[in-house]
Scaffold this motif. Structure first.
Motif, short mmCIF file in Angstrom:
data_model
loop_
_atom_site.label_atom_id
_atom_site.label_comp_id
_atom_site.label_asym_id
_atom_site.label_seq_id
_atom_site.Cartn_x
_atom_site.Cartn_y
_atom_site.Cartn_z
N GLN A 1 -5.84 0.36 5.68
CA GLN A 1 -4.70 -0.50 5.39
C GLN A 1 -4.46 -1.59 6.44
O GLN A 1 -3.97 -2.67 6.11
CB GLN A 1 -3.44 0.32 5.14
CG GLN A 1 -3.05 1.29 6.20
CD GLN A 1 -1.83 2.12 5.78
OE1 GLN A 1 -1.27 1.96 4.70
NE2 GLN A 1 -1.40 3.03 6.64
N LEU B 1 -4.04 -5.56 5.51
CA LEU B 1 -2.88 -6.38 5.88
C LEU B 1 -3.35 -7.64 6.59
O LEU B 1 -2.88 -8.75 6.30
CB LEU B 1 -1.93 -5.57 6.78
CG LEU B 1 -0.53 -6.15 6.98
CD1 LEU B 1 0.33 -5.87 5.73
CD2 LEU B 1 0.15 -5.54 8.21
N ASN C 1 0.86 -1.18 0.00
CA ASN C 1 0.00 0.00 0.00
C ASN C 1 0.89 1.23 0.00
O ASN C 1 1.55 1.53 0.99
CB ASN C 1 -0.92 0.04 1.22
CG ASN C 1 -1.85 1.25 1.14
OD1 ASN C 1 -2.39 1.54 0.09
ND2 ASN C 1 -2.00 1.95 2.24
N MET D 1 2.25 -2.30 4.48
CA MET D 1 1.60 -0.99 4.51
C MET D 1 2.62 0.07 4.88
O MET D 1 3.60 -0.20 5.58
CB MET D 1 0.44 -0.97 5.51
CG MET D 1 0.80 -1.35 6.93
SD MET D 1 -0.62 -1.45 8.05
CE MET D 1 -0.63 0.23 8.71
N TYR E 1 3.26 4.24 6.22
CA TYR E 1 2.61 5.31 6.99
C TYR E 1 3.69 6.29 7.42
O TYR E 1 4.78 5.87 7.82
CB TYR E 1 1.93 4.71 8.22
CG TYR E 1 0.63 5.36 8.63
CD1 TYR E 1 0.17 6.53 8.07
CD2 TYR E 1 -0.17 4.77 9.62
CE1 TYR E 1 -1.04 7.10 8.44
CE2 TYR E 1 -1.37 5.33 10.01
CZ TYR E 1 -1.80 6.50 9.42
OH TYR E 1 -3.00 7.06 9.80
#
Length: 321
Positions: free
Chosen positions: A180, A184, A143, A192, A194
């Motif tokens: 997300q 996962l 992601n 993912m 972030y």
């Protein structure tokens, strides 16, 4: 006499309505662009508004969820937002007219208000995906983040240093932060990304529901990025913060910054700043990422644009500048 009495009551009612209208006209509304509801930006915006609405006379504040830092810059530019929370690098890039804001040109009127929590670029991967470093992301379902988010912009900077494009991934998902963790856990993605303050609810959710590991963001390309981009610094996620991740994880980071524009009235900015700093201890208790905030750092560290005159006025009154 009765007619006069009724006329007087009617006139008084009209006068009262007029006074109410004046009061309503004086009341000002401000909007803060934040981020996804699982992120610290959203909590920060809601927390700022909480103190503004309790303490700032004639000022009403709301802080809706938004697309994140890049979207907040664009919201400031368009007038959708009066304030916006963003990464310190986005404040700098907007001011200088660098990507992802190059097409809009330099944002000469962007102004800093104060900085907030430190943030770390974070990659969390399913343990069974066997991702131990950046290079292991190739060929995986990743992601990369929704357009307009800080995670997306930072990942794209890293990808540029690596000479990658989206085709290196088996899947380049564009999920929002709130989506997300479940993706996962449901094995719809392998990793993912972030850019966020820690501890974070989405990371906690993901590590609780699936065996997942934090991935170190290191290597020669990262060292080059750090040497070229002063708005990034070395950072780490402490060990033991998340289930199954007992050791510290190295990465890069920056500061979250509350920004505005020079078009916003100085008295409005002054009232907002005063509402936060006169309740700073209470503000610190509203999220673990805020607990180490210090006023002397918040008015200087991570601010890559000039201070707004309303913020500067308050800081000078307190003897901090």
């Amino acid at each position: 006499m009765k007619g006069k009495s009724l006329a007087w009551i009617f006139s008084a009612a009209l006068a009262g309505t007029g006074l109410s209208g004046v009061a309503q006209a004086q009341e000002q509304f401000v909007t803060i662009g934040t981020g996804g509801q699982t992120g610290v930006y959203y909590v920060a915006g809601q927390s700022i508004c909480r103190f503004v609405n309790r303490n700032a006379e004639d000022l009403k504040c709301n802080a809706p969820a938004s697309g994140g830092g890049v979207a907040n810059v664009n919201g400031l530019r368009s007038g959708e937002f009066n304030f916006g929370i963003m990464q310190s690098d986005h404040q700098y890039k907007a001011m200088e007219g660098l990507e992802p804001f190059k097409s809009e040109g330099k944002m000469d009127d962007i102004r800093a208000v104060f900085s907030l929590q430190s943030e770390v670029f974070t990659v969390l991967a399913r343990r069974d995906a066997n991702i131990k470093g950046l290079d292991d992301l190739k060929g995986k379902r990743v992601n990369i983040g929704n357009p307009g988010s800080g995670q997306r912009d930072t990942l794209e900077e890293i990808m540029k240093e690596k000479g990658w494009d989206k085709s290196v991934f088996a899947l380049a998902a564009e999920l929002k932060p709130a989506e997300q963790a479940s993706a996962l856990g449901d094995n719809n993605i392998d990793a993912m990304t972030y850019f966020v303050g820690h501890p974070n609810g989405a990371i906690q959710e993901a590590t609780t529901t699936v065996d997942a590991v934090l991935v170190p963001i290191t290597g020669p390309e990262i060292d080059k990025l750090l040497s070229e981009k002063s708005y990034y610094t070395k950072a780490e996620i402490p060990g033991g913060m998340y289930k199954g991740n007992d050791s510290a994880t190295q990465s890069i980071g920056g500061k979250a910054v509350l920004s505005t524009t020079s078009k916003v009235d100085a008295d409005v900015v002054y009232k907002l700043v005063k509402s936060v700093f006169e309740n700073l201890e209470r503000f610190q208790r509203l999220h673990p990422a805020f607990k180490d905030l210090k006023a002397e750092d918040m008015i200087k560290v991570g601010l890559s644009a000039p201070l707004h005159e309303g913020a500067e006025r308050y800081y000078k009154e307190r003897g901090w500048l």
